[in-house]
Design a protein around this motif. Structure first.
Motif, PDB file in Angstrom:
ATOM      1  N   PHE A   1      -2.250  -2.739 -12.434  1.00 44.11           N
ATOM      2  CA  PHE A   1      -2.064  -5.076 -11.952  1.00 44.11           C
ATOM      3  C   PHE A   1      -3.096  -5.475 -11.317  1.00 44.11           C
ATOM      4  CE2 PHE A   1      -0.191  -9.133 -10.179  1.00 44.11           C
ATOM      5  CZ  PHE A   1       0.344  -9.302 -11.412  1.00 44.11           C
ATOM      6  N   VAL A   2      -3.126  -5.054 -10.213  1.00 46.20           N
ATOM      7  CA  VAL A   2      -4.245  -4.956 -10.095  1.00 46.20           C
ATOM      8  C   VAL A   2      -5.473  -6.116 -10.124  1.00 46.20           C
ATOM      9  CG1 VAL A   2      -6.110  -5.507  -7.459  1.00 46.20           C
ATOM     10  CG2 VAL A   2      -3.043  -5.019  -7.161  1.00 46.20           C
TER      11      VAL A   2
ATOM     12  N   VAL B   1      -3.616   2.209   5.153  1.00 52.96           N
ATOM     13  CA  VAL B   1      -4.298   1.548   6.219  1.00 52.96           C
ATOM     14  C   VAL B   1      -4.542   2.909   7.248  1.00 52.96           C
ATOM     15  CG1 VAL B   1      -4.989   0.426   8.718  1.00 52.96           C
ATOM     16  CG2 VAL B   1      -4.131  -0.562   6.265  1.00 52.96           C
ATOM     17  N   PHE B   2      -5.344   3.485   8.039  1.00 51.76           N
ATOM     18  CA  PHE B   2      -5.686   4.511   8.349  1.00 51.76           C
ATOM     19  C   PHE B   2      -6.075   4.268   9.923  1.00 51.76           C
ATOM     20  CE2 PHE B   2      -8.409   8.546  10.398  1.00 51.76           C
ATOM     21  CZ  PHE B   2      -7.060   9.718  10.278  1.00 51.76           C
ATOM     22  N   GLY B   3      -5.844   4.419  11.152  1.00 49.10           N
ATOM     23  CA  GLY B   3      -6.744   4.452  12.533  1.00 49.10           C
ATOM     24  C   GLY B   3      -6.754   6.141  12.584  1.00 49.10           C
TER      25      GLY B   3
ATOM     26  N   GLU C   1       0.160   4.832  -8.151  1.00 46.96           N
ATOM     27  CA  GLU C   1      -1.274   5.346  -9.445  1.00 46.96           C
ATOM     28  C   GLU C   1      -2.367   4.418  -8.588  1.00 46.96           C
ATOM     29  OE1 GLU C   1      -0.723   3.815 -13.558  1.00 46.96           O
ATOM     30  OE2 GLU C   1       0.896   2.671 -12.501  1.00 46.96           O
ATOM     31  N   CYS C   2      -3.285   4.907  -8.626  1.00 44.97           N
ATOM     32  CA  CYS C   2      -4.477   4.239  -7.878  1.00 44.97           C
ATOM     33  C   CYS C   2      -5.682   3.838  -8.233  1.00 44.97           C
ATOM     34  CB  CYS C   2      -4.168   5.092  -5.798  1.00 44.97           C
ATOM     35  SG  CYS C   2      -6.837   4.170  -4.917  1.00 44.97           S
TER      36      CYS C   2
ATOM     37  N   GLY D   1      -7.740   0.806  -0.089  1.00 46.99           N
ATOM     38  CA  GLY D   1      -7.745   0.861  -0.952  1.00 46.99           C
ATOM     39  C   GLY D   1      -5.802   0.655  -1.215  1.00 46.99           C
ATOM     40  N   GLU D   2      -6.052   0.051  -2.665  1.00 46.48           N
ATOM     41  CA  GLU D   2      -4.486  -0.055  -3.006  1.00 46.48           C
ATOM     42  C   GLU D   2      -3.926   1.119  -3.714  1.00 46.48           C
ATOM     43  OE1 GLU D   2      -5.705  -1.519  -6.959  1.00 46.48           O
ATOM     44  OE2 GLU D   2      -6.141  -1.678  -4.257  1.00 46.48           O
TER      45      GLU D   2
END
Length: 254
Positions: A247-248, A214-216, A242-243, A226-227
């Motif tokens: 698994f997701v 997460v970036f603010g 890995e992006c 993303g994950e």
């Protein structure tokens, strides 16, 4: 500070090289720090100015005072910690600001809330986020650690509450290992992060390590990227990310 001109990257490896490459695209001068063991690393050769740390390989990147001194000597405008090492050290963040430089990361208050793992865990529980079974706060003695491990069931993991980068973790499969590891994790937390606090969680050998970044911007705006699958590790330290997570991707909606 009207414009960021010189940036010190208080990290190593791939995170440091990615920061340096981005800074160069933006016309920002970069200072890299390194230990003798990392003298030939990419982040050293790619930075505008590499500076050798005085500490050894195990503590060099954690020597906050030396890093700030290097920043002052090179007229640095900002320090970016990346992740791990000093990225979750609120005192370091405050020291950077006190020295007149910008801290590129969460503020000290946020670090204190989320940088200490046991407080972050409590905040997650309060917010209704599922967490793995674990101790209710810090564990103060070896006897308490043994009792807690019996309550949770083996295997368990003893965790230093401060720091990151996979340091200060110990997996235990029985009471004897809990007794042996308790003092080790406690002393490692004190030596590496100046915080001897530790807690315990149930350990799941077949689980996946999946993160969401997460970036603010500090102005109330935030997005996620993303994950990332970070399950390929050595000594609890990530080797490959890995992006998106395979698994997701294979198990949507879980």
């Amino acid at each position: 500070m009207e414009k960021l001109k010189t940036l010190l990257v208080a990290n190593r490896g791939e995170i440091a090289t990615r920061i340096i490459k981005t800074a160069k695209k933006l016309g920002i001068k970069t200072i890299a720090i390194y230990t003798e063991a990392d003298a030939a690393s990419s982040h050293v050769t790619e930075a505008d100015i590499p500076v050798l740390l005085s500490g050894g390989a195990s503590k060099g990147y954690l020597d906050a005072d030396s890093i700030i001194e290097i920043a002052k000597e090179n007229n640095v405008n900002a320090i970016i910690p990346g992740y791990g090492f000093l990225s979750e050290n609120a005192d370091f963040a405050r020291s950077v600001a006190t020295a007149g430089m910008a801290w590129v990361g969460p503020g000290p208050e946020s670090i204190e809330s989320f940088g200490l793992k046991h407080t972050a865990r409590k905040l997650a529980v309060k917010a209704g986020v599922p967490v793995v079974p674990g101790s209710d706060g810090l564990i103060s003695s070896e006897d308490d650690a043994v009792s807690e491990s019996k309550r949770l069931g083996f295997p368990i993991m003893l965790k230093a509450t401060a720091g990151g980068g996979g340091m200060g973790l110990a997996t235990c499969n029985n009471v004897d290992e809990v007794k042996t590891s308790f003092a080790t994790v406690k002393s490692r937390g004190e030596a590496l992060f100046k915080n001897a606090g530790l807690f315990m969680e149930r350990f799941y050998p077949d689980s996946h390590h999946v993160e969401v970044q997460v970036f603010g911007n500090g102005l109330g705006d935030a997005i996620h990227f993303g994950e990332r699958e970070c399950s390929i590790q050595r000594r609890h330290q990530k080797v490959i990310e890995e992006c998106p997570s395979p698994f997701v991707t294979k198990h949507p909606g879980r």
